[in-house]
Design a protein around this motif. Structure first.
Motif, PDB file in Angstrom:
ATOM      1  N   ASN A  86      20.106  -7.884  -4.133  1.00 19.50           N
ATOM      2  CA  ASN A  86      19.407  -7.048  -3.153  1.00 19.50           C
ATOM      3  C   ASN A  86      17.978  -6.759  -3.572  1.00 19.50           C
ATOM      4  OD1 ASN A  86      21.849  -6.448  -1.491  1.00 19.50           O
ATOM      5  ND2 ASN A  86      22.519  -5.531  -3.414  1.00 19.50           N
ATOM      6  N   GLU A 114      14.964  -4.501  -2.881  1.00 17.62           N
ATOM      7  CA  GLU A 114      14.625  -3.236  -2.255  1.00 17.62           C
ATOM      8  C   GLU A 114      13.136  -2.983  -2.443  1.00 17.62           C
ATOM      9  OE1 GLU A 114      17.504  -1.137  -4.509  1.00 17.62           O
ATOM     10  OE2 GLU A 114      19.114  -2.220  -3.517  1.00 17.62           O
ATOM     11  N   SER A 122      12.836  -1.869  -6.318  1.00 15.41           N
ATOM     12  CA  SER A 122      13.809  -2.328  -7.300  1.00 15.41           C
ATOM     13  C   SER A 122      14.545  -3.563  -6.804  1.00 15.41           C
ATOM     14  CB  SER A 122      14.814  -1.218  -7.615  1.00 15.41           C
ATOM     15  OG  SER A 122      15.619  -0.943  -6.486  1.00 15.41           O
ATOM     16  N   SER A 180      18.445  -5.186  -7.261  1.00 14.27           N
ATOM     17  CA  SER A 180      19.778  -4.878  -7.771  1.00 14.27           C
ATOM     18  C   SER A 180      20.727  -6.041  -7.539  1.00 14.27           C
ATOM     19  CB  SER A 180      20.330  -3.610  -7.122  1.00 14.27           C
ATOM     20  OG  SER A 180      20.558  -3.813  -5.743  1.00 14.27           O
ATOM     21  N   GLU A 218      24.983  -6.756  -7.499  1.00 10.74           N
ATOM     22  CA  GLU A 218      26.345  -6.229  -7.517  1.00 10.74           C
ATOM     23  C   GLU A 218      27.301  -7.395  -7.707  1.00 10.74           C
ATOM     24  OE1 GLU A 218      27.029  -4.033  -3.944  1.00 10.74           O
ATOM     25  OE2 GLU A 218      25.427  -2.604  -4.384  1.00 10.74           O
ATOM     26  N   ARG A 245      27.209  -2.651 -10.627  1.00  7.06           N
ATOM     27  CA  ARG A 245      25.893  -2.643  -9.978  1.00  7.06           C
ATOM     28  C   ARG A 245      24.832  -2.456 -11.055  1.00  7.06           C
ATOM     29  NH1 ARG A 245      21.742   0.243  -7.759  1.00  7.06           N
ATOM     30  NH2 ARG A 245      21.024  -0.488  -5.737  1.00  7.06           N
ATOM     31  N   SER A 264      20.487  -2.649 -11.792  1.00  9.32           N
ATOM     32  CA  SER A 264      19.196  -2.720 -11.103  1.00  9.32           C
ATOM     33  C   SER A 264      18.037  -2.694 -12.086  1.00  9.32           C
ATOM     34  CB  SER A 264      19.063  -1.606 -10.065  1.00  9.32           C
ATOM     35  OG  SER A 264      19.009  -0.361 -10.677  1.00  9.32           O
ATOM     36  N   TRP A 265      16.939  -3.288 -11.630  1.00 11.64           N
ATOM     37  CA  TRP A 265      15.718  -3.404 -12.404  1.00 11.64           C
ATOM     38  C   TRP A 265      14.530  -3.034 -11.507  1.00 11.64           C
ATOM     39  CZ3 TRP A 265      19.723  -6.802 -12.325  1.00 11.64           C
ATOM     40  CH2 TRP A 265      20.332  -7.119 -13.535  1.00 11.64           C
TER      41      TRP A 265
END
Length: 154
Positions: A68, A70, A73, A75, A77, A142, A144-145
């Motif tokens: 994903n 965003e 960020s 992410s 999953e 999950r 995220s970066w």
């Protein structure tokens, strides 16, 4: 909504493809080049964990990977279909464990729990923001970066 979604049979040879796709999508999303190896390694570990869980529990459903993009960020999953797979997450420092609907029961297989805990520990060492959820329908890791758009220059 996922930027890219992968589903693959629980075969170890498919983990490499998931790692390559994750790195490519992360690069396009604006994740710092210096972090891409960590993304690749974390996704490989999460996918290997999901493949192992599926195979050890005789589950034929595919492993799910959602990538994903965003606003600030990126992410990923990684989902499995094994009930209660997030149960050992609470024992791993740096991993937020969030029970899903129905709060799945912890696994009773001690050797599987040890491998699961080790995999989650590796992921938490690679990724600052990790969350593990589990329910009766399976588990999700999950990660995220931040992306380049999250970095504000003076």
């Amino acid at each position: 909504m996922a930027t890219v979604e992968l589903r693959f049979s629980a075969q170890p040879e498919h983990v490499r493809t998931a790692r390559l796709v994750a790195a490519a999508v992360a690069r396009r999303a604006g994740v710092d080049e210096a972090v891409l190896d960590e993304v690749r390694l974390a996704v490989g570990e999460a996918c290997s964990r999901a493949v192992g869980l599926h195979r050890s529990h005789g589950i034929v459903a595919p492993v799910r990977v959602a990538l994903n993009e965003e606003e600030k960020s990126f992410s990923i999953e990684v989902g499995d279909e094994v009930p209660g797979t997030g149960s050992v997450a609470s024992a791993v420092p740096g991993v937020r464990s969030v029970p899903g609907p129905g709060g799945a029961e912890p696994s009773s297989d001690a050797s599987a729990d040890g491998e699961d805990e080790m995999g989650l520990a590796v992921i938490s060492g690679l990724v600052d923001d990790v969350e593990v959820t589990s329910s009766e329908s399976g588990g999700v890791i999950r990660m995220s970066w931040p992306t380049a758009s999250a970095t504000v220059l003076p």
